[in-house]
Design an enzyme around this catalytic site. Structure first.
Site, short mmCIF file in Angstrom:
data_model
loop_
_atom_site.label_atom_id
_atom_site.label_comp_id
_atom_site.label_asym_id
_atom_site.label_seq_id
_atom_site.Cartn_x
_atom_site.Cartn_y
_atom_site.Cartn_z
N LYS A 140 22.25 37.79 74.30
CA LYS A 140 22.39 37.47 72.89
C LYS A 140 21.91 36.05 72.60
O LYS A 140 21.21 35.81 71.60
CB LYS A 140 23.85 37.61 72.47
N GLY B 77 30.13 54.72 91.89
CA GLY B 77 29.56 53.43 91.52
C GLY B 77 28.30 53.55 90.69
O GLY B 77 27.82 54.65 90.44
N SER C 238 31.04 43.51 69.03
CA SER C 238 31.24 42.08 69.18
C SER C 238 30.89 41.33 67.91
O SER C 238 30.70 40.14 67.93
CB SER C 238 30.37 41.59 70.32
N GLY D 276 22.92 51.74 96.31
CA GLY D 276 22.79 52.03 97.74
C GLY D 276 23.55 53.26 98.22
O GLY D 276 23.75 53.44 99.42
P1 ADP Z 1 21.96 55.11 94.53
O1 ADP Z 1 21.99 56.28 95.43
O2 ADP Z 1 23.22 54.31 94.55
O3 ADP Z 1 21.55 55.43 93.12
P2 ADP Z 1 19.84 54.28 96.26
O4 ADP Z 1 20.55 54.26 97.55
O5 ADP Z 1 18.97 55.44 96.00
O6 ADP Z 1 20.85 54.09 95.06
O7 ADP Z 1 18.99 52.93 96.13
C1 ADP Z 1 17.64 52.93 95.78
C2 ADP Z 1 16.89 51.85 96.53
O8 ADP Z 1 17.35 50.56 96.16
C3 ADP Z 1 17.11 51.91 98.02
O9 ADP Z 1 16.18 52.76 98.62
C4 ADP Z 1 16.91 50.48 98.44
O10 ADP Z 1 15.54 50.16 98.53
C5 ADP Z 1 17.47 49.71 97.29
N1 ADP Z 1 18.90 49.42 97.47
C6 ADP Z 1 19.91 49.89 96.70
N2 ADP Z 1 21.09 49.42 97.13
C7 ADP Z 1 20.83 48.65 98.21
C8 ADP Z 1 21.66 47.88 99.10
N3 ADP Z 1 22.99 47.81 98.95
N4 ADP Z 1 21.04 47.21 100.10
C9 ADP Z 1 19.70 47.25 100.25
N5 ADP Z 1 18.89 47.95 99.44
C10 ADP Z 1 19.43 48.64 98.42
#
Ligand code: ADP
Length: 638
Positions: free
Chosen positions: A563, A67, A520, A72
């Site tokens: 845009k 993703g 586009s 998250g």
């Molecule tokens: P990824 O690993 O997908 O790049 P992270 O888990 O490191 O993203 O997300 C970075 C921060 O963004 C987390 O520490 C949190 O504060 C916030 N965050 C990202 N996704 C979520 C979520 N689904 N719910 C709550 N907070 C989130």
């Protein structure tokens, strides 16, 4: 059971005002929102991934998460480590092997025992040393006494004492070698370990044995003392998280696979020329659950055997980018702000209208009707910048005003570049934005991910010596050629003109700065070509975006919101967008009164809006303007 899906909020929820931006929450600020203790309950959205992580934690299965960044993935991996049993944790010790110094022994003991063992060894070594030095001083005293009183030669006595001293010193070095090296110490762990090995080199991932510059002669460090654990060993009984899994080199992926299969992996020096490479420990436990993450192409470039390993013994989940905008979800976004405030620890809490503004921004960033963005790392960035501004103001709360300021400040590089660009063009009056000009159309493009710019297109049609050519420059050349070939098919149907016999010059005014996605712009190119061909002026206070099919249909494009905002900022009064994109429009209030949005589904409508005056009877433009999609169908049948 507690899946954490209910929002833990102390405040009242007013059912009647559920449709409000706060989803019926009756609070004055985020200070009234209780943040759940467990990380897994703090995750917003990602229901599927959450359920998988909870299941996988119970069954100790590996997980692959695919993703967008900041949705998250690492948060869920960390949450999983909190769900694993802490009771199973182990300490790992590496001992000197008296039979073979290059193959240190490995022992595993229950959590907390490792420290005690090392302490006991140190204590014993200290006692032994005390004993030795006591003995040494006795012998030195005897030797000195003997040489002074009996032999009468003090110099000989001192020499002998010195030799004895050195002999003891040298001899006691050996006893240090008996102290084991505690490479994994879980004594202070509150939960099962979470190791993030994203971007780790081989040594950091698989463990290493340091180089010893003095490999012999009594100065060397014993090999077991030079052993260093890798992330796979520190993650024992816990979670090993690796983002961008495809960037791991093939050899490391292979070793990782072995580690997963065996549940243990000996440590050796990773650099071939180092003396550490001669050392190879007994197997060290590495019984972890792996969470591998990445975007879609990460999966393609990943070692196929490793992927099938995860597939066969675990789960694969796709992370959502957006989630449906419901009252319950909006309440969770309010909790998200509370979480970010708590995590940072220094930001003032957010007032209710500040929360509303963040939720509005989440809607806007979703780029999809009725949804909220789940790229929460970025949204969290906005929360932090706004909170910092409030803090700098010594404000008690972060307010809506602070968010608006933060939005200006936390613009991406592309946005800053685009704004600068618009400003510079205004300075040089590159923007015509008045009257009618043949062959010149204001197109719209997206720079980076989130900023629009007006990109004027100029077309000129000239007779050709040989077969006609489409002459365009730069990275947009291919798109221009495709747009021209589509429009020439349409033109052929409606007139005797065969533009394939002409040279068509297309220029993208100032598109040189790169990063411009021109996909586009095909209705823009088509409009410019038809206008140039017929010598009819194009409205310069109008901008347009849309993709063109061979049949003349206007197809949806990306980034319409940005845009439209760019067109408004540059001073355009009207903007043409594909009808199919109407639901994606989420422009900010300030632009709503500045610009009229005209949805279209066919090139005939574009020409009707864009070209000057009434066309001459039976001209190409006249015919093109009056056709509809169905008319085109009839035409093509005949
Ligand atoms: P990824 O690993 O997908 O790049 P992270 O888990 O490191 O993203 O997300 C970075 C921060 O963004 C987390 O520490 C949190 O504060 C916030 N965050 C990202 N996704 C979520 C979520 N689904 N719910 C709550 N907070 C989130």
């Amino acid at each position: 059971d507690d899946l954490g899906s209910d929002v833990q909020i102390d405040a009242e929820i007013d059912e009647e005002s559920e449709d409000g931006l706060l989803g019926g929450l009756q609070i004055d600020s985020t200070a009234e929102i209780k943040v759940p203790d467990r990380l897994v309950d703090q995750v917003i959205g990602q229901e599927h991934a959450r359920d998988v992580v909870m299941k996988a934690a119970k069954q100790r299965r590996h997980v692959m998460m695919i993703g967008s960044p900041g949705t998250g993935k690492s948060m869920l991996a960390k949450a999983m480590s909190e769900l694993l049993p802490k009771e199973e944790l182990q300490d790992v010790l590496v001992y000197h092997n008296p039979d073979d110094g290059n193959e240190p022994k490995v022992r595993t003991v229950p959590s907390g025992k490792g420290d005690q063992i090392v302490e006991a060894h140190k204590e014993e070594a200290r006692k032994r040393n005390q004993m030795r030095s006591f003995l040494m001083w006795i012998i030195i005293a005897i030797v000195l006494g003997y040489s002074l009183i009996i032999a009468g030669n003090i110099l000989l006595g001192i020499l002998a004492a010195g030799i004895i001293y050195l002999a003891f010193r040298y001899g006691s070095r050996g006893s240090d070698a008996m102290i084991p090296n505690l490479i994994v110490n879980t004594a202070d762990q509150q939960t099962a370990p979470f190791e993030d090995a994203t971007g780790a080199h081989a040594g950091a991932l698989l463990g290493d044995v340091r180089h010893d510059p003095f490999q012999s002669g009594g100065m060397e460090t014993p090999s077991h003392d030079r052993v260093e654990p890798g992330a796979i060993h520190k993650a024992n009984k816990g979670v090993l998280f690796i983002d961008e899994i495809n960037t791991l080199d093939v050899r490391s992926q292979q070793h990782l696979m072995t580690a997963i299969q065996e549940g243990e992996f000996g440590i050796t020096g990773q650099s071939e020329r180092s003396s550490g490479a001669m050392v190879q420990t007994e197997p060290v436990p590495c019984d972890f659950v792996m969470i591998a993450a990445g975007n879609l192409d990460a999966m393609e470039n990943m070692h196929p055997a490793l992927r099938s390993r995860i597939k066969g013994y675990g789960y694969e989940v796709y992370m959502d980018d957006t989630i449906e905008d419901t009252p319950e979800m909006r309440r969770k976004y309010a909790r998200f702000i509370a979480q970010e405030v708590e995590k940072d620890g220094r930001l003032p809490h957010f007032t209710d209208d500040a929360i509303e503004e963040v939720i509005l921004e989440a809607r806007r960033r979703a780029g999809r009707k009725g949804h909220l963005t789940l790229e929460l790392r970025n949204l969290g960035g906005l929360v932090r910048v706004a909170g910092d501004i409030a803090r700098a103001d010594d404000a008690e709360y972060t307010t809506r005003e602070h968010i608006l300021q933060a939005k200006g400040r936390s613009r991406s590089i592309e946005q800053q570049l685009a704004d600068d660009y618009i400003q510079r063009r205004k300075d040089y009056e590159l923007q015509v934005a008045e009257g009618y000009v043949p062959g010149r159309v204001n197109g719209l493009a997206v720079m980076g991910e989130d900023s629009g710019i007006v990109l004027p297109v100029m077309a000129e049609v000239t007779p050709s010596q040989g077969p006609g050519e489409v002459i365009a420059t730069g990275q947009l050349k291919e798109m221009a050629q495709e747009a021209v070939s589509n429009v020439s098919a349409i033109i052929k149907k409606f007139s005797d003109e065969d533009i394939t016999q002409k040279d068509i010059h297309i220029q993208f005014v100032q598109a040189g700065e790169g990063g411009v996605d021109g996909d586009s712009a095909s209705i823009t190119v088509a409009t410019a070509v038809i206008s140039a061909l017929e010598g009819v002026g194009v409205d310069q206070s109008l901008a347009m975006t849309g993709s063109l099919s061979v049949r003349g249909d206007v197809l949806p494009v990306g980034g319409v919101t940005h845009k439209i905002e760019a067109a408004a900022k540059t001073g355009c009064d009207r903007v043409i967008i594909p009808e199919a994109n109407l639901q994606d429009v989420m422009i900010e209030d300030e632009y709503e009164d500045m610009i009229e949005i005209i949805p279209v589904s066919h090139i005939s409508e574009v020409l009707d809006v864009a070209l000057e005056g009434e066309p001459e009877k039976d001209s190409l433009v006249d015919r093109l303007k009056t056709i509809t999609g169905s008319a085109l169908d009839k035409q093509s049948v005949s």
